[in-house]
Design a protein around this motif. Structure first.
Motif, PDB file in Angstrom:
ATOM      1  N   ARG A 197       0.842  -1.198   0.000  1.00 41.50           N
ATOM      2  CA  ARG A 197       0.000   0.000   0.000  1.00 41.50           C
ATOM      3  C   ARG A 197       0.877   1.248   0.000  1.00 41.50           C
ATOM      4  N   ARG A 198       1.921   1.254   0.796  1.00 42.10           N
ATOM      5  CA  ARG A 198       2.824   2.398   0.844  1.00 42.10           C
ATOM      6  C   ARG A 198       3.492   2.603  -0.504  1.00 42.10           C
ATOM      7  N   ASN A 199       3.907   1.529  -1.176  1.00 48.85           N
ATOM      8  CA  ASN A 199       4.531   1.636  -2.495  1.00 48.85           C
ATOM      9  C   ASN A 199       3.574   2.237  -3.515  1.00 48.85           C
ATOM     10  N   ARG A 200       2.299   1.860  -3.469  1.00 50.32           N
ATOM     11  CA  ARG A 200       1.313   2.432  -4.390  1.00 50.32           C
ATOM     12  C   ARG A 200       1.162   3.920  -4.157  1.00 50.32           C
ATOM     13  N   LEU A 201       1.130   4.319  -2.895  1.00 50.02           N
ATOM     14  CA  LEU A 201       0.998   5.745  -2.577  1.00 50.02           C
ATOM     15  C   LEU A 201       2.213   6.524  -3.054  1.00 50.02           C
ATOM     16  N   GLU A 202       3.395   5.953  -2.876  1.00 52.14           N
ATOM     17  CA  GLU A 202       4.615   6.637  -3.295  1.00 52.14           C
ATOM     18  C   GLU A 202       4.670   6.778  -4.815  1.00 52.14           C
ATOM     19  N   ARG A 203       4.110   5.830  -5.536  1.00 50.81           N
ATOM     20  CA  ARG A 203       4.096   5.888  -6.993  1.00 50.81           C
ATOM     21  C   ARG A 203       3.003   6.793  -7.517  1.00 50.81           C
ATOM     22  N   GLY A 204       2.155   7.310  -6.649  1.00 51.01           N
ATOM     23  CA  GLY A 204       1.094   8.206  -7.073  1.00 51.01           C
ATOM     24  C   GLY A 204      -0.197   7.516  -7.446  1.00 51.01           C
ATOM     25  N   SER A 205      -0.347   6.241  -7.123  1.00 45.51           N
ATOM     26  CA  SER A 205      -1.608   5.551  -7.399  1.00 45.51           C
ATOM     27  C   SER A 205      -2.723   6.201  -6.591  1.00 45.51           C
ATOM     28  N   GLN A 206      -3.884   6.322  -7.212  1.00 46.80           N
ATOM     29  CA  GLN A 206      -5.022   6.917  -6.521  1.00 46.80           C
ATOM     30  C   GLN A 206      -5.799   5.833  -5.799  1.00 46.80           C
ATOM     31  N   LEU A 207      -6.057   6.065  -4.514  1.00 41.39           N
ATOM     32  CA  LEU A 207      -6.872   5.137  -3.745  1.00 41.39           C
ATOM     33  C   LEU A 207      -8.302   5.653  -3.730  1.00 41.39           C
ATOM     34  N   ASN A 208      -9.251   4.758  -3.902  1.00 39.69           N
ATOM     35  CA  ASN A 208     -10.665   5.096  -3.913  1.00 39.69           C
ATOM     36  C   ASN A 208     -11.341   4.487  -2.694  1.00 39.69           C
ATOM     37  N   GLY A 209     -12.418   5.121  -2.236  1.00 44.49           N
ATOM     38  CA  GLY A 209     -13.168   4.600  -1.107  1.00 44.49           C
ATOM     39  C   GLY A 209     -14.133   3.514  -1.536  1.00 44.49           C
ATOM     40  N   TYR A 210     -14.203   2.446  -0.754  1.00 48.76           N
ATOM     41  CA  TYR A 210     -15.130   1.341  -1.017  1.00 48.76           C
ATOM     42  C   TYR A 210     -15.775   0.892   0.280  1.00 48.76           C
ATOM     43  N   ARG A 211     -17.023   0.527   0.174  1.00 51.56           N
ATOM     44  CA  ARG A 211     -17.726  -0.097   1.289  1.00 51.56           C
ATOM     45  C   ARG A 211     -17.819  -1.577   0.974  1.00 51.56           C
ATOM     46  N   VAL A 212     -17.374  -2.411   1.888  1.00 45.65           N
ATOM     47  CA  VAL A 212     -17.371  -3.860   1.686  1.00 45.65           C
ATOM     48  C   VAL A 212     -18.282  -4.503   2.730  1.00 45.65           C
ATOM     49  N   ARG A 213     -19.245  -5.279   2.274  1.00 46.50           N
ATOM     50  CA  ARG A 213     -20.113  -6.020   3.188  1.00 46.50           C
ATOM     51  C   ARG A 213     -19.442  -7.360   3.483  1.00 46.50           C
ATOM     52  N   LEU A 214     -19.212  -7.607   4.767  1.00 50.56           N
ATOM     53  CA  LEU A 214     -18.562  -8.838   5.195  1.00 50.56           C
ATOM     54  C   LEU A 214     -19.525  -9.731   5.965  1.00 50.56           C
ATOM     55  N   ARG A 215     -19.389 -11.025   5.767  1.00 51.94           N
ATOM     56  CA  ARG A 215     -20.070 -12.002   6.625  1.00 51.94           C
ATOM     57  C   ARG A 215     -18.982 -12.612   7.502  1.00 51.94           C
ATOM     58  N   VAL A 216     -19.126 -12.389   8.798  1.00 52.15           N
ATOM     59  CA  VAL A 216     -18.148 -12.883   9.759  1.00 52.15           C
ATOM     60  C   VAL A 216     -18.826 -13.933  10.626  1.00 52.15           C
ATOM     61  N   VAL A 217     -18.256 -15.119  10.665  1.00 49.05           N
ATOM     62  CA  VAL A 217     -18.790 -16.192  11.489  1.00 49.05           C
ATOM     63  C   VAL A 217     -17.847 -16.362  12.678  1.00 49.05           C
ATOM     64  N   GLU A 218     -18.417 -16.230  13.876  1.00 51.42           N
ATOM     65  CA  GLU A 218     -17.635 -16.371  15.101  1.00 51.42           C
ATOM     66  C   GLU A 218     -18.184 -17.506  15.943  1.00 51.42           C
ATOM     67  N   GLU A 219     -17.313 -18.119  16.708  1.00 54.41           N
ATOM     68  CA  GLU A 219     -17.739 -19.117  17.681  1.00 54.41           C
ATOM     69  C   GLU A 219     -17.620 -18.511  19.068  1.00 54.41           C
ATOM     70  N   TYR A 220     -18.636 -18.749  19.886  1.00 50.59           N
ATOM     71  CA  TYR A 220     -18.665 -18.270  21.267  1.00 50.59           C
ATOM     72  C   TYR A 220     -18.975 -19.435  22.190  1.00 50.59           C
ATOM     73  N   ASP A 221     -18.434 -19.375  23.376  1.00 52.19           N
ATOM     74  CA  ASP A 221     -18.872 -20.258  24.449  1.00 52.19           C
ATOM     75  C   ASP A 221     -19.779 -19.422  25.336  1.00 52.19           C
ATOM     76  N   VAL A 222     -20.914 -19.994  25.737  1.00 53.92           N
ATOM     77  CA  VAL A 222     -21.822 -19.286  26.635  1.00 53.92           C
ATOM     78  C   VAL A 222     -22.193 -20.219  27.783  1.00 53.92           C
ATOM     79  N   ALA A 223     -22.543 -19.643  28.914  1.00 57.10           N
ATOM     80  CA  ALA A 223     -22.963 -20.416  30.084  1.00 57.10           C
ATOM     81  C   ALA A 223     -24.375 -19.977  30.470  1.00 57.10           C
ATOM     82  N   LEU A 224     -25.254 -20.955  30.692  1.00 60.30           N
ATOM     83  CA  LEU A 224     -26.619 -20.673  31.108  1.00 60.30           C
ATOM     84  C   LEU A 224     -27.197 -21.882  31.816  1.00 60.30           C
ATOM     85  N   LEU A 225     -28.310 -21.668  32.496  1.00 60.64           N
ATOM     86  CA  LEU A 225     -29.011 -22.754  33.183  1.00 60.64           C
ATOM     87  C   LEU A 225     -30.151 -23.250  32.311  1.00 60.64           C
ATOM     88  N   ALA A 226     -30.294 -24.578  32.212  1.00 60.97           N
ATOM     89  CA  ALA A 226     -31.381 -25.192  31.451  1.00 60.97           C
ATOM     90  C   ALA A 226     -31.594 -26.602  31.971  1.00 60.97           C
TER      91      ALA A 226
END
Length: 80
Positions: free
Chosen positions: A5-34
């Motif tokens: 990324r730094r090399n692109r900036l030094e060469r004068g490449s133009q960076l454009n703004g983008y919005r990226v929709r991500l699907r993130v899957v996480e694992e959690y441990d939870v504690a409860l009474l049942a």
């Protein structure tokens, strides 16, 4: 990656703004009474879907991010 990324900036490449929709899957441990394991699973899933306020879950901690997938990308002019 930062170096590229730094090399692109030094060469004068133009960076454009983008919005990226991500699907993130996480694992959690939870504690409860049942009474039964199936009841515990159903209560945990319901509590997480509700959002911020847990009714049944008494403790939780993240385990790991299982996967990350970019679903869509579109221009985001506010970053330009």
């Amino acid at each position: 990656m930062r170096r590229a990324r730094r090399n692109r900036l030094e060469r004068g490449s133009q960076l454009n703004g983008y919005r990226v929709r991500l699907r993130v899957v996480e694992e959690y441990d939870v504690a409860l009474l049942a009474e039964l394991p199936d009841d515990a699973k159903a209560r945990a899933e319901t509590d997480l879907r509700r959002g911020d306020q847990f009714e049944d879950i008494q403790d939780s901690w993240p385990e790991e991010i299982v996967s990350v997938e970019a679903l869509a990308v579109e221009p985001y002019a506010e970053l330009e």
